[in-house]
Design a protein around this motif. Sequence first.
Motif, short mmCIF file in Angstrom:
data_model
loop_
_atom_site.label_atom_id
_atom_site.label_comp_id
_atom_site.label_asym_id
_atom_site.label_seq_id
_atom_site.Cartn_x
_atom_site.Cartn_y
_atom_site.Cartn_z
N ASP A 167 16.74 0.66 1.50
CA ASP A 167 17.92 0.94 0.66
C ASP A 167 18.89 -0.23 0.69
O ASP A 167 19.47 -0.60 -0.35
N GLN A 289 10.42 0.30 -3.33
CA GLN A 289 10.29 1.70 -3.71
C GLN A 289 8.92 2.25 -3.32
O GLN A 289 8.81 3.40 -2.88
N LYS A 292 8.98 3.10 0.31
CA LYS A 292 9.73 4.34 0.52
C LYS A 292 8.89 5.56 0.13
O LYS A 292 8.93 6.59 0.81
N ASP A 293 8.12 5.43 -0.94
CA ASP A 293 7.26 6.54 -1.38
C ASP A 293 6.19 6.84 -0.33
O ASP A 293 5.88 8.02 -0.07
#
Length: 307
Positions: A167, A289, A292-293
């Motif tokens: 993030d 991303q 993170k997934d």
Amino acid sequence: PDRKSAGNFSKRPLFQEEEFKWLLREEVHTVLKQLQDILKEASRRFTLPATGSDSQIKQENFILGSSSADQVKGVLSLQGDAVYQALNLAILFSLKVCYECDETKDISLKIPRSTQALRFSFREDKQWKMQQIQDARNHVSQALHLLNSRDESYQFKTGAEVNKLMDAVMLQLSRARNRLTTPASMTLPEVASSSLMKMFNPPLPPDVLVNFYTNRSKLCLTAYQLHALQPNSNKNFKPAGSSVFHNPGAMFEFGNQKYEVSHVHKVECVVPWLNDALVFFTIALQLCQQLKDKVSVFSSYWNYRPY
């Protein structure tokens, strides 16, 4: 595992547990290394090579303008660290701008006024810095600093820790991208009082304003020609608000004088390395991303188990 097999299904939590340990131990660092490599390439687009380097930047010329005779015309000339070299062209505005080193480079443009064109140069004691590009470079540096703070010896203990890092990196990358793709809105008095207007020698006349910015991979220059309104003018004076681009008819007051924009000339050119940087930002954001997934798949474990 075979979902139809009760025996295999009972082993699934243990399998996921081991897979999650591997993800934190190996996969995360693999992605971090990929991100570092991508952002180093992006960072190189904002940095001049060292003197004597094999990759010295050669002079590049970018054409600004259109074929119409009443439009702004010019050539943007870039050459490594030759930041004080001024173009000496007749009947041209000469505007120095830099993007790679945040100092001055040369732009030339011609603005017809009646049957003549005026000539101006940047003051030799001044440098013009592209704040958008300088800010984007700083955000890339911050993202790299975050990634470098977690070297290969670092052991991630939770998925939440990975997400927190991603993030933070994504925030810096989004800010870098937004600085290049979203020019600042300005009122006309802000344009008139900007430091860019004080760069010229001789000074620009009071009926000419110039603004300069990047929009995605394009370098944009807007020149406004103004008409001074008479104090007894019957026109309904309504000051224009803040905008990236002001249309003819926009009004404003500056220095106790009211003006109306009579003509607007906008020119732009594509700068390939700005486009490269934006592509790198997009790829890096996608990698963040995706990691993170992957971590979210194991959320039932890292919510309460440290690994």
